[in-house]
Design a protein around this motif. Sequence first.
Motif, PDB file in Angstrom:
ATOM      1  N   VAL A 171       0.835  -1.210   0.000  1.00  0.00           N
ATOM      2  CA  VAL A 171       0.000   0.000   0.000  1.00  0.00           C
ATOM      3  C   VAL A 171       0.868   1.258   0.000  1.00  0.00           C
ATOM      4  O   VAL A 171       0.534   2.260  -0.644  1.00  0.00           O
ATOM      5  CB  VAL A 171      -0.962  -0.015   1.221  1.00  0.00           C
ATOM      6  CG1 VAL A 171      -1.646   1.331   1.397  1.00  0.00           C
ATOM      7  CG2 VAL A 171      -1.995  -1.120   1.057  1.00  0.00           C
ATOM      8  N   ASN A 172       1.997   1.206   0.684  1.00  0.00           N
ATOM      9  CA  ASN A 172       2.816   2.411   0.824  1.00  0.00           C
ATOM     10  C   ASN A 172       3.785   2.666  -0.322  1.00  0.00           C
ATOM     11  O   ASN A 172       4.211   3.808  -0.524  1.00  0.00           O
ATOM     12  CB  ASN A 172       3.603   2.352   2.139  1.00  0.00           C
ATOM     13  CG  ASN A 172       2.820   2.944   3.274  1.00  0.00           C
ATOM     14  OD1 ASN A 172       2.639   4.151   3.350  1.00  0.00           O
ATOM     15  ND2 ASN A 172       2.294   2.087   4.132  1.00  0.00           N
ATOM     16  N   LEU A 173       4.131   1.614  -1.045  1.00  0.00           N
ATOM     17  CA  LEU A 173       5.147   1.780  -2.100  1.00  0.00           C
ATOM     18  C   LEU A 173       4.831   2.883  -3.116  1.00  0.00           C
ATOM     19  O   LEU A 173       5.704   3.700  -3.425  1.00  0.00           O
ATOM     20  CB  LEU A 173       5.364   0.456  -2.823  1.00  0.00           C
ATOM     21  CG  LEU A 173       6.577  -0.364  -2.370  1.00  0.00           C
ATOM     22  CD1 LEU A 173       6.714  -1.617  -3.217  1.00  0.00           C
ATOM     23  CD2 LEU A 173       7.863   0.440  -2.444  1.00  0.00           C
ATOM     24  N   PRO A 174       3.593   2.922  -3.647  1.00  0.00           N
ATOM     25  CA  PRO A 174       3.309   3.996  -4.626  1.00  0.00           C
ATOM     26  C   PRO A 174       3.556   5.391  -4.068  1.00  0.00           C
ATOM     27  O   PRO A 174       4.075   6.270  -4.762  1.00  0.00           O
ATOM     28  CB  PRO A 174       1.810   3.804  -4.939  1.00  0.00           C
ATOM     29  CG  PRO A 174       1.522   2.390  -4.568  1.00  0.00           C
ATOM     30  CD  PRO A 174       2.434   2.051  -3.439  1.00  0.00           C
ATOM     31  N   PHE A 175       3.224   5.580  -2.770  1.00  0.00           N
ATOM     32  CA  PHE A 175       3.433   6.904  -2.159  1.00  0.00           C
ATOM     33  C   PHE A 175       4.922   7.199  -1.986  1.00  0.00           C
ATOM     34  O   PHE A 175       5.358   8.335  -2.102  1.00  0.00           O
ATOM     35  CB  PHE A 175       2.729   6.970  -0.792  1.00  0.00           C
ATOM     36  CG  PHE A 175       1.249   6.821  -0.899  1.00  0.00           C
ATOM     37  CD1 PHE A 175       0.463   7.881  -1.325  1.00  0.00           C
ATOM     38  CD2 PHE A 175       0.626   5.616  -0.596  1.00  0.00           C
ATOM     39  CE1 PHE A 175      -0.925   7.746  -1.440  1.00  0.00           C
ATOM     40  CE2 PHE A 175      -0.734   5.472  -0.702  1.00  0.00           C
ATOM     41  CZ  PHE A 175      -1.525   6.536  -1.136  1.00  0.00           C
ATOM     42  N   LYS A 176       5.682   6.147  -1.675  1.00  0.00           N
ATOM     43  CA  LYS A 176       7.124   6.309  -1.476  1.00  0.00           C
ATOM     44  C   LYS A 176       7.815   6.773  -2.768  1.00  0.00           C
ATOM     45  O   LYS A 176       8.878   7.384  -2.732  1.00  0.00           O
ATOM     46  CB  LYS A 176       7.761   4.987  -1.030  1.00  0.00           C
ATOM     47  CG  LYS A 176       7.372   4.580   0.369  1.00  0.00           C
ATOM     48  CD  LYS A 176       8.299   5.224   1.380  1.00  0.00           C
ATOM     49  CE  LYS A 176       7.950   4.778   2.779  1.00  0.00           C
ATOM     50  NZ  LYS A 176       8.808   5.379   3.785  1.00  0.00           N
ATOM     51  N   LEU A 227      12.498   2.366  -5.342  1.00  0.00           N
ATOM     52  CA  LEU A 227      11.608   1.217  -5.099  1.00  0.00           C
ATOM     53  C   LEU A 227      12.292   0.179  -4.217  1.00  0.00           C
ATOM     54  O   LEU A 227      11.703  -0.326  -3.245  1.00  0.00           O
ATOM     55  CB  LEU A 227      11.245   0.559  -6.432  1.00  0.00           C
ATOM     56  CG  LEU A 227       9.910   0.946  -7.049  1.00  0.00           C
ATOM     57  CD1 LEU A 227       9.736   0.232  -8.381  1.00  0.00           C
ATOM     58  CD2 LEU A 227       8.746   0.605  -6.141  1.00  0.00           C
ATOM     59  N   LEU A 228      13.533  -0.124  -4.560  1.00  0.00           N
ATOM     60  CA  LEU A 228      14.265  -1.155  -3.828  1.00  0.00           C
ATOM     61  C   LEU A 228      14.483  -0.732  -2.371  1.00  0.00           C
ATOM     62  O   LEU A 228      14.173  -1.480  -1.436  1.00  0.00           O
ATOM     63  CB  LEU A 228      15.616  -1.414  -4.509  1.00  0.00           C
ATOM     64  CG  LEU A 228      16.366  -2.644  -4.022  1.00  0.00           C
ATOM     65  CD1 LEU A 228      15.634  -3.905  -4.422  1.00  0.00           C
ATOM     66  CD2 LEU A 228      17.773  -2.670  -4.606  1.00  0.00           C
ATOM     67  N   LEU A 229      14.968   0.495  -2.182  1.00  0.00           N
ATOM     68  CA  LEU A 229      15.230   0.981  -0.824  1.00  0.00           C
ATOM     69  C   LEU A 229      13.934   1.088  -0.026  1.00  0.00           C
ATOM     70  O   LEU A 229      13.878   0.708   1.146  1.00  0.00           O
ATOM     71  CB  LEU A 229      15.933   2.347  -0.864  1.00  0.00           C
ATOM     72  CG  LEU A 229      17.365   2.360  -1.412  1.00  0.00           C
ATOM     73  CD1 LEU A 229      17.898   3.787  -1.486  1.00  0.00           C
ATOM     74  CD2 LEU A 229      18.280   1.514  -0.535  1.00  0.00           C
ATOM     75  N   SER A 230      12.886   1.597  -0.677  1.00  0.00           N
ATOM     76  CA  SER A 230      11.596   1.744   0.016  1.00  0.00           C
ATOM     77  C   SER A 230      11.052   0.387   0.435  1.00  0.00           C
ATOM     78  O   SER A 230      10.541   0.233   1.546  1.00  0.00           O
ATOM     79  CB  SER A 230      10.565   2.423  -0.891  1.00  0.00           C
ATOM     80  OG  SER A 230      11.019   3.655  -1.287  1.00  0.00           O
ATOM     81  N   THR A 231      11.139  -0.557  -0.481  1.00  0.00           N
ATOM     82  CA  THR A 231      10.606  -1.884  -0.173  1.00  0.00           C
ATOM     83  C   THR A 231      11.307  -2.457   1.053  1.00  0.00           C
ATOM     84  O   THR A 231      10.661  -2.904   2.007  1.00  0.00           O
ATOM     85  CB  THR A 231      10.802  -2.840  -1.371  1.00  0.00           C
ATOM     86  OG1 THR A 231      10.246  -2.226  -2.517  1.00  0.00           O
ATOM     87  CG2 THR A 231      10.136  -4.171  -1.125  1.00  0.00           C
ATOM     88  N   VAL A 232      12.625  -2.397   1.012  1.00  0.00           N
ATOM     89  CA  VAL A 232      13.391  -2.952   2.146  1.00  0.00           C
ATOM     90  C   VAL A 232      13.056  -2.208   3.435  1.00  0.00           C
ATOM     91  O   VAL A 232      12.803  -2.826   4.477  1.00  0.00           O
ATOM     92  CB  VAL A 232      14.911  -2.879   1.841  1.00  0.00           C
ATOM     93  CG1 VAL A 232      15.722  -3.258   3.065  1.00  0.00           C
ATOM     94  CG2 VAL A 232      15.254  -3.796   0.683  1.00  0.00           C
ATOM     95  N   ASN A 233      13.011  -0.873   3.357  1.00  0.00           N
ATOM     96  CA  ASN A 233      12.733  -0.094   4.572  1.00  0.00           C
ATOM     97  C   ASN A 233      11.318  -0.312   5.094  1.00  0.00           C
ATOM     98  O   ASN A 233      11.100  -0.345   6.298  1.00  0.00           O
ATOM     99  CB  ASN A 233      12.980   1.394   4.317  1.00  0.00           C
ATOM    100  CG  ASN A 233      14.466   1.690   4.201  1.00  0.00           C
ATOM    101  OD1 ASN A 233      15.285   0.971   4.786  1.00  0.00           O
ATOM    102  ND2 ASN A 233      14.822   2.698   3.434  1.00  0.00           N
ATOM    103  N   LEU A 234      10.365  -0.449   4.183  1.00  0.00           N
ATOM    104  CA  LEU A 234       8.979  -0.691   4.625  1.00  0.00           C
ATOM    105  C   LEU A 234       8.855  -2.074   5.255  1.00  0.00           C
ATOM    106  O   LEU A 234       8.172  -2.243   6.265  1.00  0.00           O
ATOM    107  CB  LEU A 234       8.016  -0.568   3.442  1.00  0.00           C
ATOM    108  CG  LEU A 234       7.692   0.853   2.982  1.00  0.00           C
ATOM    109  CD1 LEU A 234       7.025   0.833   1.613  1.00  0.00           C
ATOM    110  CD2 LEU A 234       6.805   1.570   3.988  1.00  0.00           C
ATOM    111  N   LEU A 235       9.535  -3.041   4.639  1.00  0.00           N
ATOM    112  CA  LEU A 235       9.435  -4.405   5.176  1.00  0.00           C
ATOM    113  C   LEU A 235      10.028  -4.495   6.576  1.00  0.00           C
ATOM    114  O   LEU A 235       9.595  -5.310   7.378  1.00  0.00           O
ATOM    115  CB  LEU A 235      10.166  -5.391   4.244  1.00  0.00           C
ATOM    116  CG  LEU A 235       9.481  -5.704   2.918  1.00  0.00           C
ATOM    117  CD1 LEU A 235      10.410  -6.506   2.009  1.00  0.00           C
ATOM    118  CD2 LEU A 235       8.192  -6.490   3.123  1.00  0.00           C
ATOM    119  N   LYS A 236      11.020  -3.653   6.862  1.00  0.00           N
ATOM    120  CA  LYS A 236      11.635  -3.744   8.200  1.00  0.00           C
ATOM    121  C   LYS A 236      11.281  -2.548   9.093  1.00  0.00           C
ATOM    122  O   LYS A 236      12.041  -2.207  10.000  1.00  0.00           O
ATOM    123  CB  LYS A 236      13.148  -3.941   8.085  1.00  0.00           C
ATOM    124  CG  LYS A 236      13.877  -2.885   7.327  1.00  0.00           C
ATOM    125  CD  LYS A 236      15.365  -3.196   7.262  1.00  0.00           C
ATOM    126  CE  LYS A 236      16.097  -1.940   6.853  1.00  0.00           C
ATOM    127  NZ  LYS A 236      17.494  -2.051   6.734  1.00  0.00           N
TER     128      LYS A 236
END
Lengths: 297, 441
Positions: free
Chosen positions: A83-88, A223-232
């Motif tokens: 849900v947050n990735l598009p906003f990131k 995208l890559l950094l956001s994904t990792v940061n959101l997951l953790k």
Amino acid sequence: MKKRRKANTAFRHTGAFWLFVLPSLGLFALFFLLPLVLSIWFSFTDFDGWKKMNFIGLQNYAKILTDSSFYLSLGRTFIYTIVNLPFKVAIPLLLAALVTSKKLKGNTAVRTMIYIPVLFSSLVAGITINWMFSQEYGLVNFLLEKMGMTPLEWSLNPTLATVVISIASNWVSAGYYMLLYVGGINNISKELYEAASIDGSGKAHTFFHITVPLLLPTTFIVLLLSTVNLLKEYALIQGITLGGPGTSTTYIVQYIFSQGFDQYKYGYASAAGVLVSIVFIIIAAIQFKMTKGGGEV
Amino acid sequence: MARLKRIAAGAFAAVMAAGLTACGSGSTGAAATDASGNVTPTTSKAITGKELSVMVSEMPSDTDALGNALSTWASESGNTIKYIVVSNDDMLTKFPAMAKNKDLPDLISTTGLHQLYPEEFVKPETFIDLSQFNDAALRSVGKAYASDEITGLPDQYTVTCMYYNADAFEAAGLSVPTADDPWTWDELYENAKTLQEKGGVKYGFAADVSRARYDILMYANGGSITEKNGDTIKVAVNSPQNVETLEKFVQANNEVMPKAIWAGGTTDNPVEYFKNGDVGILLSGSWNYNTFTTDITKFNFSVMTSPKGKVSQAAIVGGGALAVPKNGKQPQLAEQFLQWLYTKDHYSAFLQLDKGPSVMKNVSYDPGNEKATADYAVIQNEVNYVTDAFLADEAAGWRQYKDNEYRDALKQAVAGEVTAQQALDGFASELAESSKWAKAY
């Protein structure tokens, strides 16, 4: 003689290489490789953080794979991330477009203001957001009440609680990703924009058909950094909801932390960490594959 | 098996400690109480010119009872104090690492390390007379979880306490319950509604997010976490009476309590709600009394007796203890301070700042004014409502297996994620699995 000199030069080159690499390599080994190896080893034990450490094979993994709390927190983490990735991506991109626009006055001041939250510790940012969105004494509910509206149940409604965490997460990261995009935008040739302008392309058309496609390598990094940061995501949640209401904002890192540091099941927590790392690596690899490493798409 | 190993290690450590103490420098030894109640340890000359390192959960202020005692002792004995500040939660994770690295302080002010790791601490009976201490305080605060050994000396003794907003009570026309005529819990919930309607408060009732608060409802209704039959302990947390208690608590959260607190979606503290005048009745710890006298200026507050459940009134005691790590650098120096503190004069001075119930038999707190004296009498009387079920649960040491998980299960029920039955069944299974105790229900 010539051959010997060549060999010496090559040796000096290699030596210099290792000399430069060694400090980083040492730190990397000490703070990343060693904990990684230890963590993998702990995952096969019943280590309690102090006195007990017996080898128990795959028992921790077997137990995790039947633990519904593990799946629930992992599922929540995925939903929160998706849900947050598009906003990131979208918010920093728009901010970057704004601060690189020649029409904006006080460009540097705006960039600085947007970047300042990046310097906050996540916990401080969480507490600040908590002060704003506190259900009882928060600024937002105070303003809503002043405007004659009903205060919102930020702390009781799982969706609203997640929204607050998302706002906080975007607030603290937007400045950093914006800078990446600013660098990307500045690298796009001005001639392309001039050509588009001559061809009669409007601002919006130019943005979506020139700027956005040429920023794809940057978008891949974001995208890559956001994904990792959101997951953790962890510290923000500790400062805002503590994983509540109930367990509705308890994500996978909270789950691992709780198993390890609240329940002293270091072995079990390590096994959960290893499994989650594998899942995260797979996700990153898929992203890498799909975007061709941010190259041509 | 691991537990057996741990107990064996503890026993071995105790034997070694006793041996070492006997063969040591002679600065510690047996202690005796004289006719005036002062403890005179049979020690050799006092240590002086040293630095006592003390681990505390927060930096003591000028008016802090322990901080004041330490400063006074330091100036009298010619020693100095070095504080190591580690929050109570962090102590749980840092202590094992400090023990492993042989980097322990001389003295720790703790709420449970000595109970979790008894083998790491000096047995106080080796240097102080334990008969001068209140037995309930020793058993609930000083005793190790998994054995009957006393491993810490209680200093701050607290009991669950019902604070109320006297102005809101007056506005709502409610009379204050007394020890002779207490409310029932059902009456409390009803009166909380009245407080919301007529007393000018937003919430009739609030309670700290702690199982040490919630559990007085459980004990008052005849419930318990464990049941003991001979040497066999069973998990009883999901008994029918406990499920009913939780169901009523969930309902109270929906009707008269700030639900977000117990649903777990906020870091807000209900104590702040009470101090702001938004809560009519607050279930918290007696240790808050001191702070309330200075922080609450907008309204009058007082304390009242706890409500009666289906079986009895109930109270939970707890608090902090001072414990001496066996492998600290100067255990004798810490023992010297404790021998000094637990004398009548010095502990009386400590209590005047602590404003809590006394842990020593021959010492009591003198609040100095009529209102506080009356409140203090209510607080001290609450200690009498400690139930046998609570002491049995403490003796069972269930918290060494699971602790926060219990509170989290209660939170899930309040948040509506699971029913009361599901929450308690889930926790009962977790506790049974960790402790290897069978489930009674």
